[in-house]
Motif scaffolding. Structure first.
Motif, short mmCIF file in Angstrom:
data_model
loop_
_atom_site.label_atom_id
_atom_site.label_comp_id
_atom_site.label_asym_id
_atom_site.label_seq_id
_atom_site.Cartn_x
_atom_site.Cartn_y
_atom_site.Cartn_z
N THR A 169 -6.79 18.77 11.30
CA THR A 169 -6.86 17.38 10.82
C THR A 169 -7.77 17.23 9.61
O THR A 169 -8.68 18.03 9.38
CB THR A 169 -7.34 16.43 11.94
OG1 THR A 169 -8.58 16.89 12.45
CG2 THR A 169 -6.34 16.34 13.06
N ALA A 170 -7.52 16.16 8.86
CA ALA A 170 -8.28 15.83 7.65
C ALA A 170 -9.46 14.94 8.02
O ALA A 170 -9.52 14.39 9.12
CB ALA A 170 -7.36 15.11 6.67
N PHE A 171 -10.39 14.76 7.07
CA PHE A 171 -11.60 13.98 7.37
C PHE A 171 -11.34 12.48 7.45
O PHE A 171 -12.08 11.75 8.10
CB PHE A 171 -12.68 14.24 6.30
CG PHE A 171 -12.45 13.49 5.02
CD1 PHE A 171 -12.88 12.18 4.87
CD2 PHE A 171 -11.77 14.07 3.95
CE1 PHE A 171 -12.64 11.47 3.70
CE2 PHE A 171 -11.54 13.37 2.77
CZ PHE A 171 -11.98 12.06 2.65
N ASN A 172 -10.27 12.00 6.77
CA ASN A 172 -10.19 10.56 6.54
C ASN A 172 -9.69 9.76 7.75
O ASN A 172 -9.93 8.57 7.83
CB ASN A 172 -9.35 10.26 5.29
CG ASN A 172 -7.91 10.68 5.46
OD1 ASN A 172 -7.62 11.63 6.18
ND2 ASN A 172 -7.01 9.98 4.81
N LYS A 195 -8.44 21.81 15.50
CA LYS A 195 -9.43 22.20 14.49
C LYS A 195 -9.65 21.01 13.57
O LYS A 195 -8.85 20.72 12.68
CB LYS A 195 -8.95 23.40 13.66
CG LYS A 195 -10.12 24.02 12.90
CD LYS A 195 -9.79 24.51 11.52
CE LYS A 195 -9.87 23.53 10.42
NZ LYS A 195 -11.15 22.88 10.14
N GLU A 236 -7.59 29.61 9.28
CA GLU A 236 -6.73 30.77 8.99
C GLU A 236 -6.35 31.51 10.27
O GLU A 236 -5.22 31.96 10.44
CB GLU A 236 -7.44 31.73 8.02
CG GLU A 236 -7.38 31.28 6.58
CD GLU A 236 -5.97 31.37 5.96
OE1 GLU A 236 -5.19 32.26 6.33
OE2 GLU A 236 -5.67 30.53 5.09
N THR A 250 -2.63 18.24 8.80
CA THR A 250 -2.78 17.06 7.95
C THR A 250 -3.89 17.34 6.95
O THR A 250 -4.98 17.74 7.34
CB THR A 250 -3.16 15.84 8.81
OG1 THR A 250 -2.14 15.67 9.78
CG2 THR A 250 -3.27 14.58 7.98
N GLY A 251 -3.60 17.14 5.68
CA GLY A 251 -4.62 17.37 4.66
C GLY A 251 -3.98 17.45 3.29
O GLY A 251 -2.90 16.91 3.06
N SER A 252 -4.64 18.16 2.39
CA SER A 252 -4.18 18.23 1.01
C SER A 252 -2.90 19.07 0.89
O SER A 252 -2.61 19.90 1.76
CB SER A 252 -5.27 18.86 0.15
OG SER A 252 -5.58 20.14 0.67
N GLU A 273 1.64 17.02 7.03
CA GLU A 273 1.35 15.64 6.58
C GLU A 273 0.35 15.75 5.45
O GLU A 273 -0.86 15.87 5.68
CB GLU A 273 0.75 14.83 7.74
CG GLU A 273 1.64 14.69 8.96
CD GLU A 273 2.79 13.72 8.73
OE1 GLU A 273 2.87 13.08 7.67
OE2 GLU A 273 3.64 13.62 9.65
N LEU A 274 0.84 15.72 4.20
CA LEU A 274 -0.02 16.09 3.08
C LEU A 274 -0.26 14.93 2.12
O LEU A 274 -0.01 13.78 2.47
CB LEU A 274 0.61 17.31 2.38
CG LEU A 274 1.03 18.42 3.36
CD1 LEU A 274 1.75 19.55 2.65
CD2 LEU A 274 -0.16 18.96 4.16
N GLY A 275 -0.71 15.26 0.92
CA GLY A 275 -1.16 14.24 -0.02
C GLY A 275 -0.10 13.22 -0.41
O GLY A 275 1.09 13.50 -0.41
N CYS A 307 -4.38 8.46 3.05
CA CYS A 307 -3.24 9.17 2.45
C CYS A 307 -2.26 8.16 1.88
O CYS A 307 -1.54 8.44 0.94
CB CYS A 307 -2.57 10.05 3.50
SG CYS A 307 -2.25 9.18 5.02
N GLU A 403 -3.10 13.53 -7.01
CA GLU A 403 -3.79 12.65 -6.08
C GLU A 403 -5.29 12.87 -6.20
O GLU A 403 -5.80 13.92 -5.81
CB GLU A 403 -3.35 12.97 -4.63
CG GLU A 403 -4.01 12.09 -3.58
CD GLU A 403 -3.96 12.68 -2.17
OE1 GLU A 403 -4.21 13.89 -2.02
OE2 GLU A 403 -3.67 11.92 -1.23
N PHE A 472 5.91 8.56 11.07
CA PHE A 472 5.04 8.52 9.91
C PHE A 472 5.08 9.85 9.17
O PHE A 472 4.92 10.91 9.78
CB PHE A 472 3.60 8.22 10.37
CG PHE A 472 2.63 8.16 9.22
CD1 PHE A 472 2.39 6.95 8.58
CD2 PHE A 472 1.98 9.29 8.76
CE1 PHE A 472 1.52 6.88 7.51
CE2 PHE A 472 1.11 9.23 7.69
CZ PHE A 472 0.88 8.02 7.06
#
Ligand code: NAD
Length: 517
Positions: A169-172, A195, A236, A250-252, A273-275, A307, A403, A472
């Motif tokens: 997952t991403a930080f946002n 993670k 990784e 989910t992230g960049s 689920e990216l930018g 995002c 982005e 989504f």
């Protein structure tokens, strides 16, 4: 450092309520099964509110990782055989436990990543909503029945659990994204290894404690587990691990491309689920009062770090001046400050890197025929505060196609609706989109096959703030994944097509006669 850690921790007593210590173990395989804190690499957790250290994490070691994966694999053997509606009951208890902790969990989101309190608690509400959705789903998970061409045969499809799934997952959205994945995957019968972003590990640890209480009461372990570590190390390991059937990341876009490559090498499934690079088209017949309010929330909310944040406004030439003037006025009224303060509308960016990236993007703009019309400054106070920027651009210049994960809003003009749609679709990303218009024809064109190329397309509402009931996700460099509602659950299960012969004959499909005279 020690002094600021102690102060930061004492200043936020609700952390204790959530099970957060000054030093926290970074891996958990289930209730009472946390990793050791000795001889591990240490991560300082820094709040963007004033850049102080609020806690420390002893990152997951390779042995911790192995223990978590092995436990998740073992637990899958039993979890998959529990009837789905019973798994749903346990998810219902998780929803109740999160409900009880909504306020402190929301505050922790605010403290750790900087979004304002209503958005922090809104994020926890999203976790509750998706858990409720998953409870209902646990009595569905439907397969289809087909008509067989062979007499006295029945053909149907059924859905089985997939296995151990990895959630990156991403930080946002440090709580919501995990819940979109794990609540659905749990009713589907999978076991989960999470993670989280190294920028928001406390949110993950607090949720793990919350879920652990429910799992302990039900005598279960290894269903929801956690490994905190760097993307380049633990991430990784996870994406290359043959024991993990599905990676939901989910992230960049850069991270997603790496995940796709690693997963493809072992033919594992992915949900990416990216930018995003989301735009709103504002037509000459738009209700500008509505448009200005929607743009403000979509562009400045979460300090431009969603995002689905609106990054581009494509405005018809006749109204572009008025719209810009009104937006500049609205931006001047945005109260920027400590996100724990209920008066703040915009908090800080997540860290100093994010501030530097924003400033660098703005510095590069004048060379591209752009003009900064409002904001775009660092605020001189401790923490990572900036003023949101409005930039007039002639069209999709190179920088506009990227982005920048910060509150920069580009405004560009268009002449005809076809021009607007072309400008809209000309970027590599394809997450969320919207049009403001009172014209049915323009709205329908935007939603048609020759309209928006995004996964989400709205009329007279902004690009952000999706409900959990819909699927989504987005197209092109946004990765093509779908999470949350609708039939997104199918990605967490494997489909099995079954044919049953209840006759004494053996007719073959396509009328084939094999070895018969
Ligand atoms: P990021 O790509 O820097 O990190 C995301 C996660 O990937 C982190 O947990 C990180 O540790 C992990 N990671 C990094 N390299 C990895 C690797 N090689 N293997 C495995 N994991 C690895 O993103 P971020 O800065 O945390 O979040 C912001 C980005 O996320 C933005 O681009 C935003 O648009 C995107 N985002 C997309 C959605 C969506 O649903 N489309 C939702 C939220 C955020």
């Amino acid at each position: 450092m020690t002094v600021s850690l102690a102060l930061g921790y004492q200043k936020h007593p609700f952390l204790k309520e959530l099970g957060i210590q000054e030093m926290n173990p970074g891996a958990c395989a289930g209730p009472d099964d946390w990793s050791d804190i000795k001889a591990r690499d240490i991560l300082n957790v820094i709040t963007p509110i004033d850049s102080s250290v609020i806690a420390k994490i002893a990152l997951a070691s390779e042995q911790d990782y192995e223990h978590v994966i092995n436990t998740a694999q073992e637990s899958f053997q039993t979890w998959r055989m529990i009837p789905a509606p019973k798994r749903g009951q346990i998810v219902r208890e998780i929803a109740d436990e999160i409900r009880k902790m909504k306020e402190p969990l929301g505050k922790l989101v605010t403290l750790e990543m900087g979004k304002i309190i209503p958005e922090g608690t809104g994020e926890v509400q999203e976790a509750i909503d998706i858990a409720d959705f998953a409870v209902g789903l646990s009595r569905q998970l439907y397969g289809l029945t087909m008509q067989s061409e062979r007499p006295s045969h029945r053909m149907y499809e059924q859905w089985h659990p997939l296995g151990v799934i990895g959630i990156v997952t991403a930080f946002n959205f440090p709580m919501a994204v995990w819940s979109w994945n794990s609540m659905i995957a749990a009713v589907c019968g999978d076991t989960m290894v999470w993670k989280p972003s190294s920028k928001t590990p406390l949110c993950a640890i607090a949720l793990q404690h919350t879920v652990n209480r429910v799992m302990k009461a039900n005598g279960l372990t290894g269903i929801f587990s956690l490994v905190v570590g760097k993307g380049s190390v633990v991430g990784e390991r996870l994406i290359n691990d043959k024991r993990i059937s599905l990676i939901s990341a989910t992230g960049s876009t850069a991270m997603g491309m790496r995940v796709a490559e690693a997963a493809a090498k072992r033919l594992a499934r992915t949900i990416l689920e990216l930018g995003g690079n989301n735009a709103i088209i504002v037509a000459e017949d738009a209700n500008l009062d509505l448009a200005v309010r929607a743009i403000l929330f979509a562009a400045v909310g979460t300090a431009g770090q969603r995002c689905t944040t609106t990054r581009r406004i494509i405005a018809q030439k006749k109204i572009i001046e008025e719209l810009t003037t009104r937006l500049v006025k609205a931006y001047a009224q945005v109260r920027i400050g400590d996100p724990l303060d209920p008066n703040s509308v915009m908090g800080p960016l997540v860290d100093q890197d994010a501030v530097d990236t924003m400033m660098k993007a703005l510095e590069a703009l004048p060379g591209q025929g752009a003009k900064i019309t409002a904001g775009g400054r660092k605020i001189d106070r401790p923490g990572c505060y900036v003023t949101p920027a409005i930039v007039r651009v002639p069209g999709n210049t190179q920088l506009v196609c990227e982005e920048t994960f910060a509150p920069i809003l580009y405004i560009m003009p268009y002449e005809t609706i076809d021009d607007a749609i072309r400008l809209h679709n000309e970027v590599p990303q394809g997450l969320s989109s919207a049009i403001f218009t009172e014209s049915l024809k323009k709205a329908e064109k935007f939603l048609s096959a020759i309209g928006s190329d995004c996964g989400i397309a709205n009329v007279n509402i902004g690009t952000s703030g999706a409900e959990i009931g819909g699927a989504f996700g987005g197209e092109k460099e946004t990765g093509g994944g779908r999470e949350a509602g609708s039939d997104a659950w199918k990605q967490y299960m494997r489909r099995q097509t079954t044919t049953i012969n209840w006759s004494d004959q053996l007719p073959l499909a396509q009328g084939i006669k094999f070895g018969e005279q």
